[in-house]
Design an enzyme around this catalytic site. Structure first.
Site, short mmCIF file in Angstrom:
data_model
loop_
_atom_site.label_atom_id
_atom_site.label_comp_id
_atom_site.label_asym_id
_atom_site.label_seq_id
_atom_site.Cartn_x
_atom_site.Cartn_y
_atom_site.Cartn_z
N GLU A 65 0.84 -1.22 0.00
CA GLU A 65 0.06 0.21 -0.06
C GLU A 65 0.74 1.11 0.01
OE1 GLU A 65 -2.56 0.42 3.24
OE2 GLU A 65 -3.71 1.98 2.30
N GLU B 260 -12.21 1.49 4.24
CA GLU B 260 -11.38 1.82 5.38
C GLU B 260 -11.32 3.10 5.74
OE1 GLU B 260 -6.86 0.71 6.11
OE2 GLU B 260 -7.29 2.41 5.09
N ASP C 141 -5.23 2.98 -2.16
CA ASP C 141 -6.36 3.75 -1.04
C ASP C 141 -6.60 4.94 -1.53
OD1 ASP C 141 -7.10 5.08 1.12
OD2 ASP C 141 -6.17 3.83 2.50
N ARG D 258 -11.64 10.94 4.45
CA ARG D 258 -11.68 9.57 5.14
C ARG D 258 -12.78 9.14 5.77
NH1 ARG D 258 -5.56 7.13 7.12
NH2 ARG D 258 -5.73 5.48 5.42
C1 LER Z 1 -3.64 1.48 6.09
O1 LER Z 1 -4.46 0.76 5.36
C2 LER Z 1 -3.61 2.80 5.90
O2 LER Z 1 -4.36 3.24 4.83
C3 LER Z 1 -2.69 3.81 6.53
O3 LER Z 1 -3.20 5.18 6.49
C4 LER Z 1 -2.74 3.56 8.12
O4 LER Z 1 -1.86 3.98 8.52
MN MN Z 2 -5.34 2.32 3.52
#
Ligand code: LER
Ligand code: MN
Length: 272
Positions: free
Chosen positions: A153, A247, A186, A218
């Protein structure tokens, strides 16, 4: 595309972007009632998970595991893969391997997010990238034994100084000896770092293996200002058939955040 929602079992991660907290049964019951296909789990460590109990719960609520996070190694122990102390790097590898094995038992991938660490004083960028390359070659091949990828990620600039954009992460993955490490895109991090989220997805198409589904702030999709339509169109265009996993912050509360995510997915995918 399949749908998932996150649960954290790490009390030290309080304030983090996870929808459900601590109560696995409540998370599974609610996720199932809202029509999600899977949960994504953030444990303190592999050994903390009661595997038969988790299997029973997934079967009771007809859910799968979308992915399992390794960030507990950072949040609980302050370990990461690029730590200046090689003994801690070894602990980090072992910690992640055990989560790869746990996730593999559920046919799911493990995620390396905050456990990637950062370039620290004392180890230069080139050496850090070489350590990361060796780590991902090893972990990617380890995950292949379970027939699943390892997910890497890219994070925004406030969380790592390694790779902040998916295109740069994709180029780095091209330098590995394995094709079994995929990118977790993400949308929260991408909203900070990419000129165009949809274009970045198209450009890194060959590597995208998982998506964290979040709005600009977020919160649940629909509670911020990201325009999701071109993003979903790009994911469809590249033939992405993995998870969209919420998330996000549990705001205004866990149930409302999950329900809003389910509504947004239904509107965008039409079939949820
Ligand atoms: C974890 O998936 C993430 O996106 C991070 O920002 C968490 O610290
Ligand atoms: Mn994430």
């Amino acid at each position: 595309m399949r749908t998932a929602i996150t649960i954290s079992l790490v009390s030290q991660a309080k304030g983090g972007p996870f929808v459900f907290w601590d109560d696995l049964n409540y998370a599974c019951e609610t996720a199932s009632a809202l029509g999600f296909d899977a949960i994504e789990v953030f444990p303190t460590a592999a050994a903390a998970i009661d595997r038969p109990a988790l299997k029973a719960m997934l079967s009771r609520y007809n859910l799968k595991i979308a992915a399992i996070g390794t960030g507990g190694g950072w949040v609980v122990n302050k370990w990461h893969l690029l730590h200046a102390d090689s003994a801690i790097r070894d602990c980090s590898m072992q910690f992640i391997r055990e989560i790869v094995d746990l996730a593999g038992e559920f046919s799911a991938p493990a995620i390396v997010g905050s456990m990637q660490g950062r370039v620290e004083d004392g180890i230069g960028r080139e050496q850090s990238l070489q350590i990361l390359r060796e780590a991902f070659n090893d972990l990617g091949q380890h995950a292949a034994r379970h027939g699943v990828p390892l997910l890497y990620e890219p994070l925004n600039r406030y969380e790592t100084n390694l790779f902040n954009r998916v295109g740069d992460a994709a180029d780095f993955l091209d330098s590995l000896n394995t094709h079994n490490v995929k990118i977790l895109a993400d949308l929260f991090h991408m909203n900070i770092e990419e000129a165009s989220i949809a274009d970045a997805i198209r450009e890194a198409a060959r590597h995208i293996g998982h998506v964290h589904f979040a709005d600009s702030n977020r919160r649940a999709v629909g509670m911020g200002h990201t325009d999701m339509k071109p993003i979903i169109a790009a994911l469809k265009e590249i033939g992405y058939d993995g998870y969209l996993s919420g998330e996000i912050l549990p705001l205004p509360d866990s149930h409302a955040a999950a329900a809003q995510t389910a509504r947004a997915l239904q509107l965008l995918l039409g079939s949820h």
